[in-house]
Design a protein around this motif. Structure first.
Motif, PDB file in Angstrom:
ATOM      1  N   SER A 176      -8.607   0.013  22.501  1.00  0.00           N
ATOM      2  CA  SER A 176      -7.234   0.459  22.679  1.00  0.00           C
ATOM      3  C   SER A 176      -6.233  -0.511  22.078  1.00  0.00           C
ATOM      4  N   ALA A 177      -6.677  -1.667  21.629  1.00  0.00           N
ATOM      5  CA  ALA A 177      -5.759  -2.650  21.054  1.00  0.00           C
ATOM      6  C   ALA A 177      -5.641  -2.404  19.564  1.00  0.00           C
ATOM      7  N   CYS A 178      -4.450  -2.053  19.099  1.00  0.00           N
ATOM      8  CA  CYS A 178      -4.218  -1.788  17.679  1.00  0.00           C
ATOM      9  C   CYS A 178      -3.785  -3.091  17.031  1.00  0.00           C
ATOM     10  N   VAL A 179      -4.740  -3.839  16.505  1.00  0.00           N
ATOM     11  CA  VAL A 179      -4.484  -5.170  15.968  1.00  0.00           C
ATOM     12  C   VAL A 179      -5.049  -5.251  14.560  1.00  0.00           C
ATOM     13  N   ASP A 180      -4.252  -5.744  13.621  1.00  0.00           N
ATOM     14  CA  ASP A 180      -4.722  -5.942  12.255  1.00  0.00           C
ATOM     15  C   ASP A 180      -5.575  -7.202  12.172  1.00  0.00           C
ATOM     16  N   ASP A 181      -6.513  -7.202  11.234  1.00  0.00           N
ATOM     17  CA  ASP A 181      -7.351  -8.367  10.985  1.00  0.00           C
ATOM     18  C   ASP A 181      -6.486  -9.454  10.361  1.00  0.00           C
ATOM     19  N   GLU A 182      -6.358 -10.598  11.050  1.00  0.00           N
ATOM     20  CA  GLU A 182      -5.454 -11.651  10.583  1.00  0.00           C
ATOM     21  C   GLU A 182      -5.956 -12.325   9.315  1.00  0.00           C
ATOM     22  N   THR A 183      -7.209 -12.099   8.950  1.00  0.00           N
ATOM     23  CA  THR A 183      -7.724 -12.698   7.709  1.00  0.00           C
ATOM     24  C   THR A 183      -7.432 -11.825   6.499  1.00  0.00           C
ATOM     25  N   VAL A 184      -6.849 -10.642   6.713  1.00  0.00           N
ATOM     26  CA  VAL A 184      -6.576  -9.709   5.626  1.00  0.00           C
ATOM     27  C   VAL A 184      -5.073  -9.588   5.435  1.00  0.00           C
ATOM     28  N   ASP A 185      -4.629  -9.663   4.202  1.00  0.00           N
ATOM     29  CA  ASP A 185      -3.221  -9.457   3.867  1.00  0.00           C
ATOM     30  C   ASP A 185      -3.022  -7.958   3.653  1.00  0.00           C
ATOM     31  N   CYS A 186      -2.668  -7.259   4.729  1.00  0.00           N
ATOM     32  CA  CYS A 186      -2.583  -5.793   4.672  1.00  0.00           C
ATOM     33  C   CYS A 186      -1.529  -5.322   3.680  1.00  0.00           C
ATOM     34  N   ALA A 187      -0.402  -6.033   3.613  1.00  0.00           N
ATOM     35  CA  ALA A 187       0.653  -5.630   2.679  1.00  0.00           C
ATOM     36  C   ALA A 187       0.150  -5.712   1.242  1.00  0.00           C
ATOM     37  N   ARG A 188      -0.581  -6.771   0.914  1.00  0.00           N
ATOM     38  CA  ARG A 188      -1.104  -6.931  -0.429  1.00  0.00           C
ATOM     39  C   ARG A 188      -2.170  -5.876  -0.724  1.00  0.00           C
ATOM     40  N   MET A 189      -3.037  -5.620   0.255  1.00  0.00           N
ATOM     41  CA  MET A 189      -4.074  -4.605   0.073  1.00  0.00           C
ATOM     42  C   MET A 189      -3.464  -3.226  -0.154  1.00  0.00           C
ATOM     43  N   SER A 190      -2.372  -2.952   0.535  1.00  0.00           N
ATOM     44  CA  SER A 190      -1.720  -1.655   0.374  1.00  0.00           C
ATOM     45  C   SER A 190      -1.049  -1.540  -0.980  1.00  0.00           C
ATOM     46  N   THR A 191      -0.435  -2.643  -1.427  1.00  0.00           N
ATOM     47  CA  THR A 191       0.274  -2.620  -2.710  1.00  0.00           C
ATOM     48  C   THR A 191      -0.698  -2.514  -3.882  1.00  0.00           C
ATOM     49  N   LEU A 192      -1.742  -3.323  -3.851  1.00  0.00           N
ATOM     50  CA  LEU A 192      -2.654  -3.390  -4.987  1.00  0.00           C
ATOM     51  C   LEU A 192      -3.698  -2.282  -4.973  1.00  0.00           C
ATOM     52  N   PHE A 193      -4.214  -1.963  -3.790  1.00  0.00           N
ATOM     53  CA  PHE A 193      -5.351  -1.049  -3.710  1.00  0.00           C
ATOM     54  C   PHE A 193      -5.058   0.237  -2.925  1.00  0.00           C
TER      55      PHE A 193
ATOM     56  N   ILE B 217      -4.775   0.850   0.134  1.00  0.00           N
ATOM     57  CA  ILE B 217      -5.798   1.037   1.171  1.00  0.00           C
ATOM     58  C   ILE B 217      -5.350   1.990   2.261  1.00  0.00           C
ATOM     59  N   CYS B 218      -4.053   2.058   2.497  1.00  0.00           N
ATOM     60  CA  CYS B 218      -3.558   2.912   3.596  1.00  0.00           C
ATOM     61  C   CYS B 218      -3.648   4.394   3.281  1.00  0.00           C
ATOM     62  N   THR B 219      -3.801   4.726   2.001  1.00  0.00           N
ATOM     63  CA  THR B 219      -3.848   6.150   1.629  1.00  0.00           C
ATOM     64  C   THR B 219      -5.137   6.541   0.920  1.00  0.00           C
ATOM     65  N   SER B 220      -5.902   5.564   0.447  1.00  0.00           N
ATOM     66  CA  SER B 220      -7.102   5.894  -0.318  1.00  0.00           C
ATOM     67  C   SER B 220      -8.385   5.731   0.482  1.00  0.00           C
ATOM     68  N   ASP B 221      -8.339   4.943   1.550  1.00  0.00           N
ATOM     69  CA  ASP B 221      -9.570   4.692   2.326  1.00  0.00           C
ATOM     70  C   ASP B 221      -9.197   4.567   3.794  1.00  0.00           C
ATOM     71  N   TYR B 222      -8.945   5.725   4.416  1.00  0.00           N
ATOM     72  CA  TYR B 222      -8.464   5.719   5.800  1.00  0.00           C
ATOM     73  C   TYR B 222      -9.450   5.048   6.745  1.00  0.00           C
ATOM     74  N   GLU B 223     -10.727   5.289   6.519  1.00  0.00           N
ATOM     75  CA  GLU B 223     -11.722   4.724   7.423  1.00  0.00           C
ATOM     76  C   GLU B 223     -11.702   3.200   7.392  1.00  0.00           C
ATOM     77  N   HIS B 224     -11.656   2.612   6.193  1.00  0.00           N
ATOM     78  CA  HIS B 224     -11.625   1.153   6.068  1.00  0.00           C
ATOM     79  C   HIS B 224     -10.301   0.598   6.567  1.00  0.00           C
ATOM     80  N   ALA B 225      -9.210   1.322   6.240  1.00  0.00           N
ATOM     81  CA  ALA B 225      -7.898   0.863   6.680  1.00  0.00           C
ATOM     82  C   ALA B 225      -7.788   0.844   8.198  1.00  0.00           C
ATOM     83  N   ALA B 226      -8.398   1.818   8.870  1.00  0.00           N
ATOM     84  CA  ALA B 226      -8.329   1.864  10.334  1.00  0.00           C
ATOM     85  C   ALA B 226      -9.098   0.718  10.970  1.00  0.00           C
ATOM     86  N   GLN B 227     -10.015   0.115  10.238  1.00  0.00           N
ATOM     87  CA  GLN B 227     -10.796  -0.987  10.789  1.00  0.00           C
ATOM     88  C   GLN B 227     -10.103  -2.329  10.618  1.00  0.00           C
ATOM     89  N   ILE B 228      -9.417  -2.543   9.490  1.00  0.00           N
ATOM     90  CA  ILE B 228      -8.857  -3.871   9.229  1.00  0.00           C
ATOM     91  C   ILE B 228      -7.335  -3.917   9.311  1.00  0.00           C
TER      92      ILE B 228
END
Length: 333
Positions: free
Chosen positions: A112-129, A131-142
């Motif tokens: 129930s805790a919606c927490v991002d993986d602190e070792t991942v730069d989510c903003a960078r992953m979203s900009t470059l790859f 991730i938020c729109t191309s791989d929902y399953e992976h994005a929901a994990q990290i």
């Protein structure tokens, strides 16, 4: 044995809570501990294990128990570790008999805790790859919080329904059962269930009786007369199919009749009588004949042949050489 915080600013933990289990991994019951409590795991005298919440002050130090024998629980602070992003101080606490015995205590977050993986730069992953729109399953994990996928869930099948009833008394039919992708349904770009939603199986009983069926009618036969009013008929057979296994015979008639009309018949007309034939004898009484013909070969009524007695000159009997012959009076034999 794990604990974690449920919400960003609430300093509480979730612990496994079982008593007298042989294997800690078999414990699936959890309990929310108070803010001044932590998780513990302790093996009892019989070898079974207890898990649950414990007040932090119950974690004893060896110095305070010198007169009480070996100490099974000690307390220590665990530095902030990966995935624990809501702790600002080293307050991840555990009770353990040896150092580093449970170093993964703070490494897992509650579902129930919606927490991002602190070792991942989510903003960078979203900009470059993306991730938020191309791989929902992976994005929901990290990066669930950054990508707005906190309620991401793949669909799961419900239990199968009961099989449909076998609603025949003979022969075969197909039974069906269904299930739905609603346990839970896919949410927020979650994957749909994999597999079939409908299953079929055969329901076969004994062979059914076969009722007879009529074949096609034959062609009409020729009219029964060459002229005037006659009759035609046609036939059919009960062999399409032939009744079997106590099936019913065909209902109706296997023969059909109808009136037929031939050419108009002509009335017969007799020709004139032909001349009489010669008398059958040269003297005395004999027979003579005459004939006539019926035009149009239809019945004219009456005979076509006529006979009559004919009388020729009187005859006398003469005996010649022992034989009697008839001789006319005029001397002719």
């Amino acid at each position: 044995m794990y604990y974690l915080n449920l919400f960003a600013l609430v300093d509480c933990v979730l612990c496994y809570n079982c008593s007298g289990v042989a294997d800690p991994a078999s414990c699936q019951t959890t309990i929310v501990c108070g803010s001044n409590q932590s998780c513990y795991q302790q093996r009892g005298p019989s070898g079974t294990i207890d898990l649950g919440c414990s007040d932090k002050q119950h974690c004893l130090h060896p110095e305070s128990t010198q007169n009480q024998g070996p100490v099974s629980i000690v307390g220590r602070d665990v530095p902030k570790r990966r995935h624990v992003t809501t702790r600002k101080t080293g307050s991840c606490f555990e009770c353990c008999s040896t150092d580093n015995c449970n170093e993964q205590l703070c490494s897992s977050t509650h579902l129930s805790a919606c927490v991002d993986d602190e070792t991942v730069d989510c903003a960078r992953m979203s900009t470059l790859f993306h991730i938020c729109t191309s791989d929902y399953e992976h994005a929901a994990q990290i990066c669930p919080q950054f990508c707005g996928l906190c309620d991401y869930a793949d669909g799961q099948w419900s239990v199968w329904s009961s099989w449909s009833t076998c609603d025949v008394t003979c022969g075969s039919t197909t039974l069906t059962r269904t299930r739905t992708c609603t346990n839970p349904p896919p949410t927020n770009h979650g994957k749909n269930c994999i597999g079939e939603s409908v299953e079929h199986k055969a329901c076969a009983l004994g062979q059914c009786p076969v009722d007879g069926g009529w074949s096609e009618w034959t062609s009409w036969d020729t009219c029964s007369v060459s002229c005037g009013v006659g009759i035609q008929h046609r036939e059919r057979s009960c062999d399409n199919p032939t009744p079997s296994l106590f099936g019913q015979h065909c209902f109706g008639y296997n023969r059909d009749d109808k009136i037929c009309l031939g050419p108009t018949c002509q009335h017969g007309i007799w020709s004139h009588w032909e001349p009489w034939t010669q008398c059958s004898t040269t003297c005395g009484n004999g027979i003579k004949h005459r004939f006539r013909n019926c035009a149009y070969a239809a019945s004219c009524g009456g005979p076509a042949f006529d006979s009559d007695i004919c009388i020729v000159k009187d005859c006398i009997q003469v005996k010649l050489a022992g034989n009697i012959v008839m001789v006319s009076i005029n001397g002719g034999l």
